[in-house]
Design a protein around this motif. Structure first.
Motif, PDB file in Angstrom:
ATOM      1  N   MET A 199       0.851  -1.180   0.000  1.00 19.80           N
ATOM      2  CA  MET A 199       0.000   0.000   0.000  1.00 19.80           C
ATOM      3  C   MET A 199       0.893   1.239   0.000  1.00 19.80           C
ATOM      4  SD  MET A 199      -3.061   0.813   2.754  1.00 19.80           S
ATOM      5  CE  MET A 199      -4.100  -0.543   2.165  1.00 19.80           C
ATOM      6  N   ASP A 200       0.399   2.315  -0.581  1.00 18.67           N
ATOM      7  CA  ASP A 200       1.111   3.581  -0.502  1.00 18.67           C
ATOM      8  C   ASP A 200       1.508   3.855   0.950  1.00 18.67           C
ATOM      9  OD1 ASP A 200       1.687   6.480  -1.631  1.00 18.67           O
ATOM     10  OD2 ASP A 200       0.495   6.746   0.196  1.00 18.67           O
ATOM     11  N   ASP A 288      -1.179  -4.279  -4.962  1.00 24.04           N
ATOM     12  CA  ASP A 288      -1.297  -2.965  -4.314  1.00 24.04           C
ATOM     13  C   ASP A 288      -2.733  -2.743  -3.850  1.00 24.04           C
ATOM     14  OD1 ASP A 288      -1.277  -0.299  -3.560  1.00 24.04           O
ATOM     15  OD2 ASP A 288      -0.036   0.353  -5.236  1.00 24.04           O
ATOM     16  N   THR A 290      -3.803  -0.049  -2.207  1.00 29.45           N
ATOM     17  CA  THR A 290      -4.038   1.370  -1.919  1.00 29.45           C
ATOM     18  C   THR A 290      -5.420   1.803  -2.411  1.00 29.45           C
ATOM     19  OG1 THR A 290      -1.670   1.796  -2.223  1.00 29.45           O
ATOM     20  CG2 THR A 290      -3.143   3.712  -2.213  1.00 29.45           C
TER      21      THR A 290
END
Length: 312
Positions: A199-200, A288, A290
């Motif tokens: 994740m970011d 990902d 995010t």
């Protein structure tokens, strides 16, 4: 003999492993093995973000609440427990799935990882423990930094037991603890779909901060105080993030606000270390998470990857 099929979901704290694992377990007819070194402890529920029974949604979980907080646990014991458990689940016609964030534990199961019996020197260990009392955790950790910088990077200064053990290994064998890990063969023992969630960083850190605030509302302080009042100290369990910070508060070393700020900071640093470990040590397929991802689409993508990889 054909290798067992195994699903592994790893990733940093607060990235969303729990929900995804439950949803995938239903589709894969799986049982979940916890790959978290602290969720094994009874009475340590809030601080370890342990899944609640109502959240399991009928999926059987293993290796939760198997130890008391005054007992030790190791990667070697995890390995010895999990490998037969994988066979047991597979023999029932189900898919074994390991979910967690403790890299060394998971690595010890997946690869042909041999735990070498290293000699010990009780007199040397007692000398270090005496120095620990006199000079503090940081001084002992700096000793380790001088002889085994890699091990020092991985072992938190608060985890004095592991720091002393690493120094003892070096003293007895003139070999670094990190050498025992580094020399292992990287051969997968299972037909593995190794899923990593990322994740970011700023989004993840914000989620971690909010999770800590929620833990406090849910009764984290009371949970830790219960262990503190029982006189449980200087154990492996109490080195866990969320426990050691509040022990410092109860000891009067820091304020409550400082304890919570430290807890958030240590959790963020741990998440960073987790990601670094997984990227350096394992061949992971990353996804990902995010926001604003569409969760259903991402879950379907991960399921499709697992099904293709393991030929379900």
């Amino acid at each position: 003999m054909e290798k067992r099929k195994l699903v592994v979901i790893i990733g940093p704290t607060a990235v969303g492993k729990t929900k995804l694992s439950i949803d995938l377990a239903h589709r894969l007819n799986a049982e979940i093995i916890s790959g978290d070194s602290m969720q094994i402890y009874k009475g340590m529920d809030i601080g370890t973000a342990k899944i609640k029974e109502e959240e399991m949604n009928g999926i059987r979980h293993h290796l939760l609440d198997i130890k008391y907080p005054d007992e030790d646990y190791s990667a070697a014991e995890f390995q010895a427990t999990v490998r037969p458990l994988i066979d047991e689940i597979a023999n029932q016609g189900k898919t074994p799935m390991i979910v967690g964030g403790t890299g060394l534990y998971i690595q010890s199961v997946l690869y042909d990882y041999q735990f070498t019996e290293t000699p010990s020197d009780p007199a040397f260990r007692m000398k270090l423990e005496s120095e620990l009392q006199e000079k503090g955790e940081l001084a002992i950790h700096q000793m380790l930094e001088r002889v085994d910088p890699e091990a020092a990077r991985k072992i938190h200064p608060n985890n004095s037991r592991r720091v002393i053990r690493a120094l003892e290994i070096y003293h007895c064998t003139n070999k670094k603890m990190s050498d025992y890990i580094g020399n292992q063969k990287q051969e997968l023992l299972y037909h593995t779909a190794l899923i990593g969630l990322t994740m970011d960083r700023e989004v993840l850190y914000n989620r971690i901060n909010k999770r800590v605030d929620l833990m406090v509302k849910q009764g984290l302080v009371e949970e830790v105080k219960g262990l503190y009042d029982k006189g449980i100290r200087d154990t492996q369990a109490i080195q866990a993030i969320g426990y050691k910070e509040l022990y410092d508060y109860f000891d009067g070393k820091i304020s409550f606000d400082q304890a919570i700020d430290s807890l958030k900071q240590n959790s963020r640093r741990y998440a960073k270390r987790q990601l670094t470990w997984f990227r350096n040590k394992m061949d992971v397929e990353w996804f990902d998470m995010t926001p604003p991802i569409k969760y259903d689409e991402m879950e379907n993508e991960i399921f499709t990857y697992i099904a293709g990889k393991l030929q379900f």
